[in-house]
Design an enzyme around this catalytic site. Sequence first.
Site, PDB file in Angstrom:
ATOM      1  N   CYS B  16       0.839  -1.198   0.000  1.00  0.00           N
ATOM      2  CA  CYS B  16       0.000   0.000   0.000  1.00  0.00           C
ATOM      3  C   CYS B  16       0.876   1.251   0.000  1.00  0.00           C
ATOM      4  O   CYS B  16       1.840   1.346   0.770  1.00  0.00           O
ATOM      5  CB  CYS B  16      -0.894  -0.021   1.243  1.00  0.00           C
ATOM      6  SG  CYS B  16      -1.894   1.456   1.434  1.00  0.00           S
ATOM      7  N   ASP B  20       3.105   6.546   3.861  1.00  0.00           N
ATOM      8  CA  ASP B  20       4.528   6.284   3.640  1.00  0.00           C
ATOM      9  C   ASP B  20       5.050   5.049   4.356  1.00  0.00           C
ATOM     10  O   ASP B  20       6.245   4.773   4.328  1.00  0.00           O
ATOM     11  CB  ASP B  20       5.355   7.509   4.053  1.00  0.00           C
ATOM     12  CG  ASP B  20       5.000   7.996   5.447  1.00  0.00           C
ATOM     13  OD1 ASP B  20       4.139   7.381   6.091  1.00  0.00           O
ATOM     14  OD2 ASP B  20       5.582   9.001   5.889  1.00  0.00           O
ATOM     15  N   THR B 223      11.211  22.429  21.571  1.00  0.00           N
ATOM     16  CA  THR B 223      12.349  22.477  22.495  1.00  0.00           C
ATOM     17  C   THR B 223      13.040  21.118  22.642  1.00  0.00           C
ATOM     18  O   THR B 223      13.657  20.837  23.663  1.00  0.00           O
ATOM     19  CB  THR B 223      11.907  22.993  23.887  1.00  0.00           C
ATOM     20  OG1 THR B 223      10.922  22.097  24.427  1.00  0.00           O
ATOM     21  CG2 THR B 223      11.318  24.387  23.798  1.00  0.00           C
TER      22      THR B 223
END
Lengths: 56, 739
Positions: B16, B20, B223
């Site tokens: 598929c 990704d 951060t």
Amino acid sequence: MRFKEWLGDAKQRLMTNIANRTFKKNPGLLDRLAIRFLRSSIGEVPHDPELDHPEN
Amino acid sequence: MASAKPTDNKNTYSVCTICDIGCQLRAETEDGKLKRMIAHDNPALARNVCYKGTAAAHIHNHVDRLTRPLKRVGERGEDKWEEISYEQAMDEIAERLKKVVDQYGPESMAVSTSGWNTQTTHSMDRRFMNALGTPNYISGVSLCAGNTAAVNKMTYGWFPFADISNSQCIVLFGHNPRKHSWTPIFNMINAARANGAKVIVLDPRVSDQAEVADLHLSLRSGTDAAMCFGWLNVIINEKLYDKDFVAEYTVGFDELCERVNDYPLERVAEITGVDAELIAESARMYATAESACIPWTPITDMQISSTSAIRLQSILRALTGNIDIPGGDVFGGFDPNYIPESKLGNHEMLSAEQKAKQLGSDAHPAYTYRAQEMLSEHTERVYGYAYADIVMGCYMANPSATFRAMATEKPYPVKAFFVLGNNALLSYPNQHQILKGMMNQDLIVAHEIFMTPTAMLADYVLPGDVFSERNHIADNWNWKLGLTVSQKAVEPPAEASSTFQFWHDLAHRMGFADLFPWQTIEDMLDHRLSPSGKTFEQFSNENYMYIQPPEYRKYRQTGFATPSGKVELKSSVLGELGFDPLPYYREGPAVSEDYPYYVFTGVREDAFFQTGQRQVKVLRDRMPSPKLFMHPVDAERQGIIDHDWVKLQTETGEVTAKVLIQDSMKQGHIRVPHGWWYPEMRGEAKLAGAFISSDAVLCPDAPEYLDYEQGIPHFKGFPGRIVKLNEPPAGMSEQVLAG
């Protein structure tokens, strides 16, 4: 320490080899044993209704 | 070898490509059409499926699929077309590209693509570009995984993949794998947790993963680098690091320690907003686990201190002895059975003079040829080949610099833009500049499966194939060792074809036929599998997947693929390029009275992959409209209730969306979903509403917002404000208004 490392590494290689046997399209005897081992350790995966879509 | 016949066999396996991750599923066909896509029959793989994957038939058979080449007949962006033949389209494209190259030089051609979507390119895009002489390749992976690969290489020569399933401690920096997004990673985490693994989540939100984590650190957005310094402070000062590994395999430890001392826990607590004791506890949990991994995260990829934060995560892996061990972060290397795309791209062919023209490489070289070629001889020494284009992300131009050149013709004109499987207009920061750049082109060619806002700006639109319509073997672009078969189940509609075919046919028209001898995808797959001694047919008849058995601690024999041969805690490459060779934390742009919220963008929703699938009813029904997340306290202050329409404004642009009030949000933060446009508004709103709700209009790419080394924008925590709308926006469909 090195023996423990070796053992851990060998276990992973063995598991990969077993997995590869289960990826065969025309499994032989050892491959079928590997698949049986996999099924016994993981079990069947039930169908998940969240995956269903209505026809449209 | 002739093209394979389609089959109606119910045991056809396909990889598929709707997202990704690349789950292997089973295709069922009927009368030459894909009927449905279902879960795998191997129990180890059966959970690796989400509702996007099972929607494949709705996508592949969609009435709006592009099936014939289109040529623009109206003004650019007017979305008026005539159908032409594939042959005519390719002839005209080649002719017009030659004219651009003759007038402006080969570097005036730029290509933007997303290999996740196109899959079967086999690096023929890079091969074509290198033959032509242009280095200006950009991709979404410059913001997501590809850039991380390039930065990882600077520290220890490769980009490891986390062995999550076997790990005893998993650290998720903002990453939130869940049942229908990054599904296999979600399953691996669950498997590890079932075996006793601890999970540490560092995320401003109480995400799905944070809800069930052993420790959750709700740090301020953007951060990550500071947090890593906090961990290193604890690990070094409490001597929790692997002393033997550090002594034998690293360089720069003393200098790193000095830098770490600049970040005492109290300072890190102040920067991140997390209690110092919790930072220390989590650092100890990570460092003392028998094995621990820090899987790749799209969050650290997109921050103003991204390069340092990625390097700090690499350094944490190394100092704790967790690299290249079971349950740690493992170096794959090139697959011995499959020729890598790194080789097929022919990067040797592009001259040094042309490589030096790669846009953005002067100011931000980290993932460009300029920095990555400094590693070439070391990559060759350790891995046997000089170019390691891991995750397609290691030899890219900078997207912002490329669109700026397209718009301003500085430092030189870019006048031909090829965009394949990539809705570029909505996929990079500063969408207004992208549009300006695209409007200043002599030639734009799009290769797509649906008409997108980007394709609407093209001169030619070529219809692409989808994964059920082609043969392939997926290899994870050398991130992780393994070969997964994807079988053609049905024929592509009308004149739809692959990106492999596109580059092959263009190359033959441009005089590069000798470099493109493979006629079909199957020829290419036979070539790539040649080291295994098997053809595609043989390989795919025998296996549907093959994983190379792992080898660990390979560095003991080879050293690391860095200039020193060791893990470079102090990076010689960055130093030589004029950057700080040690990692650091840089504060992002501050909120103000005018813009009081930290905005984080680029967030993926379960129903869609990036900018795709909004026209697919069964998916859109699950997420009908874009929604911003706010904390209840912030919403109350703004006088906003659930499902109110608002404008989110930044100094760069504004988006319109609905609000969802969520206790899980961190106060002062607003989360924006990625990639929204409205296919249903095609013909009514400009570019199908591409400027209404797209987060790419919010993100600035001015220098003060960019990571120094990569030129990556600060998607995770830039200033914004909310304005409540009294009326819903005009032109929205009933579904959007109601959903």
